[in-house]
Write an enzyme that holds these catalytic residues in place. Structure first.
Site, PDB file in Angstrom:
ATOM      1  CE  LYS A 160      -3.836   1.953   2.749  1.00 29.96           C
ATOM      2  NZ  LYS A 160      -4.698   1.689   3.935  1.00 29.96           N
TER       3      LYS A 160
ATOM      4  CB  SER B  14      -7.840   3.410   2.981  1.00 30.91           C
ATOM      5  OG  SER B  14      -6.966   2.844   3.963  1.00 30.91           O
TER       6      SER B  14
ATOM      7  CB  SER C 296      -8.167   0.253   5.790  1.00 33.70           C
ATOM      8  OG  SER C 296      -8.877   1.451   5.972  1.00 33.70           O
TER       9      SER C 296
END
Length: 604
Positions: free
Chosen positions: A77, A151, A175
């Site tokens: 990420k 996210s 997330s």
């Protein structure tokens, strides 16, 4: 040929059979270029750099599987530092190029893993839906109209699409769990502080957790063990004090009454109910609990002073670059200006009061099982109402880090149309990370959801998470004691729990015994017989319960050693040979459950 989903067991087997990391890298490059979702990556690792990393690995550790994650591809990420690749947090104006890896990335690379790129996210990790990025919205691998969850959106889609074996996300409000549910993946959310956050752009520094998206629970646990460990550079890092859970008679807390909220999504509610029944069939004791204090704690994360931590993370950049923020993200972060120091202390007092109330509920249950998300939405629906609908996703996730819990999100199946997946999350007190894993793994296997986009994939036996040795005795059951069958209650009421479903060795035959009530089969071993094995279940009982159980077994059945397809021999049900003389042979059905189902369909 590599499988669609690059789980660890399959890749490690391929490496043992001669696959090279260079071959793997070329396959990843091909798959990245063929991907139909252009929003997965913000910065893919350039092809030549990926090839160079594979060559460097072979030079450093030439023997296949000589490192724990030798040649395993993973994505990161883009709020987690990877040396040589920019970190943007999905805000181009914020970008910087780190000269060293985040601690977790460094540990994974040292274990032999290969970074294939930096993935898209809700900007500054603010959101649970995946639409808040200037790089576009990654979509569910099952329907491009639907959100992927956020996210950690790109990380989940990269794993579920078969581009990476696993991917790193971060989890402040859910997330690392919601995207797992929307893409048929496992999401490993460690206890806060178990995995270090050095080199991670903070969202809410005091409750941020680096997470793992993986195809199986076993994969996720193995990867977490590489990443975890105290880091003196992280002020929130903690030395693990592993906590145990009862393997036998595990009490699983579930939603009840008014706290069951699915926002009109009957499909997700049905899958949650089915998961509850599956947990019961695996030997768990199901107990309703009051979710209200957990929900009230969850509400503090966005509707309380903790949102000020999001401002603390980016306050200087927001002052100079407000126009570079996603409008929704900016609205949320600027909302922190409404809180002052007094609010922060009052919020802390409220959280501690709620924590005390939740302790009363923890007296009822060993773990909680909650819907990962109560519903899902299309990208269009989310963009039209971004804050309210995003909030729906966090109803059962936002409290977990605030209340210092471990969690493992697992798939729960697909809706009645076989269209979209949903998930459930198993949640335990701090440092029950390892203790949660065997039951989570058993649940995932029993629900038969496949892995990622491959719904038909079979979870490899090599990735199974074993139960901790609690002194229990395994027993092979063949017929009426199978889960869901008439006598299964004799196991569950004795505290038994299911270990696995498997097959016998190939030299067993199965017969439907006449005159038995309820109907029962007889399992016989015939050396020299060549069959496909008979489907059985392996359960576990305490030594005392095992003794009582065996005493009740009526002739012509008894207990002997049953050879299984993995080469082990386990005590289980066998039949005296004379009883099968006039019995109907049903070996070709492959197992008692299949025979009963076929017989029911014939007579209905």
């Amino acid at each position: 040929m590599l499988p669609a989903i690059l789980d660890l067991a399959s890749l490690q087997s391929a490496y043992a059979s001669g696959l090279s990391p260079l071959d793997l890298v070329e396959e990843v490059i091909i798959r990245r270029k063929a991907s139909d979702d252009p929003a997965i990556f913000i910065t893919p690792t350039p092809d030549d750099e990926l090839r160079a990393a594979a060559k460097a690995l072979i030079s450093r550790a030439p023997d296949p599987n000589s490192l724990p994650l030798w040649g395993i591809p993973f994505a990161v990420k883009d709020n987690i530092d990877v040396a040589g690749l920019p970190t943007t947090a999905a805000c181009p104006a914020f970008a910087y190029r780190p000269d060293k890896d985040a601690t977790v990335v460094a540990r994974l690379r040292a274990a032999g893993a290969l970074v294939i790129g930096k993935t898209n996210l809700d900007q500054f990790a603010t959101g649970l839906n995946g639409t808040r990025s200037p790089h576009g919205a990654p979509r569910s691998v099952f329907d491009k109209d639907y959100v992927s969850g956020g996210s950690s959106s790109g990380s989940a889609v990269a794993t579920a699409s078969g581009l990476a074996s696993f991917a790193l996300g971060t989890d402040t409000a859910g997330s690392g769990r919601v995207p797992a549910a929307f893409n048929n993946l496992v999401g490993i959310k460690p206890t806060p502080g178990l995995v270090p956050n050095v080199g991670v752009v903070p969202a809410c520094r005091s409750v941020d957790v680096v997470t793992i998206f993986a195809a199986t629970v076993g994969d996720g646990v193995a990867i977490r063990k590489v990443m975890e460990g105290y880091d003196v550079a992280d002020p929130f890092s903690r030395k693990a004090a592993p906590a145990s859970l009862l393997a036998s008679g595990l009490r699983v807390g579930v939603l009840d009454g008014a706290e069951r909220e699915f926002f009109g999504n009957e499909h997700v509610e049905a899958l949650y109910d089915a998961a509850i029944e599956r947990a019961r069939a695996l030997g768990a004791t199901i107990v309703p609990f009051d979710y209200a204090p957990f929900r009230q704690a969850a509400e503090l994360l966005y509707n309380g002073p903790w949102v000020a931590e999001r401002l603390a993370a980016v306050k200087d950049f927001l002052t100079s670059n407000a126009a570079d923020f996603d409008p929704t993200v900016r609205t949320i972060i600027e909302g922190a200006r409404a809180y002052d120091a007094v609010d922060a202390f009052e919020g802390r007092y409220k959280l501690e009061a709620l924590r005390r109330k939740t302790r009363e509920e923890w007296e009822k249950a060993d773990i909680l099982m909650l819907p990962t998300s109560p519903t899902t939405y299309t990208v269009e629906e989310m963009i039209a109402d971004p804050i309210t609908k995003n909030g729906h996703f966090g109803r059962y996730t936002n409290f977990v880090n605030l209340l210092d819990c471990a969690a493992i999100a697992i798939p729960a199946g697909f809706d009645a149309h076989g269209h979209l997946p949903a998930g459930v999350t198993l949640i335990g007190p701090a440092f029950t990370d390892d203790a949660l894993a065997p039951f989570a793994d058993a649940m995932h296997r029993s629900l038969n959801t496949g892995m990622g986009k491959d719904r038909m994939a079979v979870i490899p036996e090599a990735s199974r998470v074993p139960q901790a040795d609690d002194g229990s005795v395994p027993i092979v059951v063949v017929g009426a004691h199978l889960s869901g069958m008439p006598l299964n209650h004799e196991l569950t009421s004795s505290g038994g729990y299911q270990l696995k479903t498997c097959r016998t060795a190939g030299d067993y035959r199965l017969f439907a015994l006449p005159g038995t009530v309820p109907p029962k089969p007889g399992l016989l071993r015939e050396p020299g017989f060549s069959g496909g094995g008979v489907e059985v279940e392996v359960w576990a009982l305490s030594p005392e319960a095992f003794g009582r159980f065996v005493q009740k077994i009526p002739a012509p059945l008894g207990i002997g050693k049953v050879s299984l397809d993995d080469g082990t021999a386990v005590s289980g049900f066998l039949c005296e040979a004379h009883a099968a003389a006039d019995a109907l042979e049903i070996t070709d059905f492959g197992g008692w459950r299949h025979y009963v189902r076929a017989k029911t369909e014939t007579t209905s």
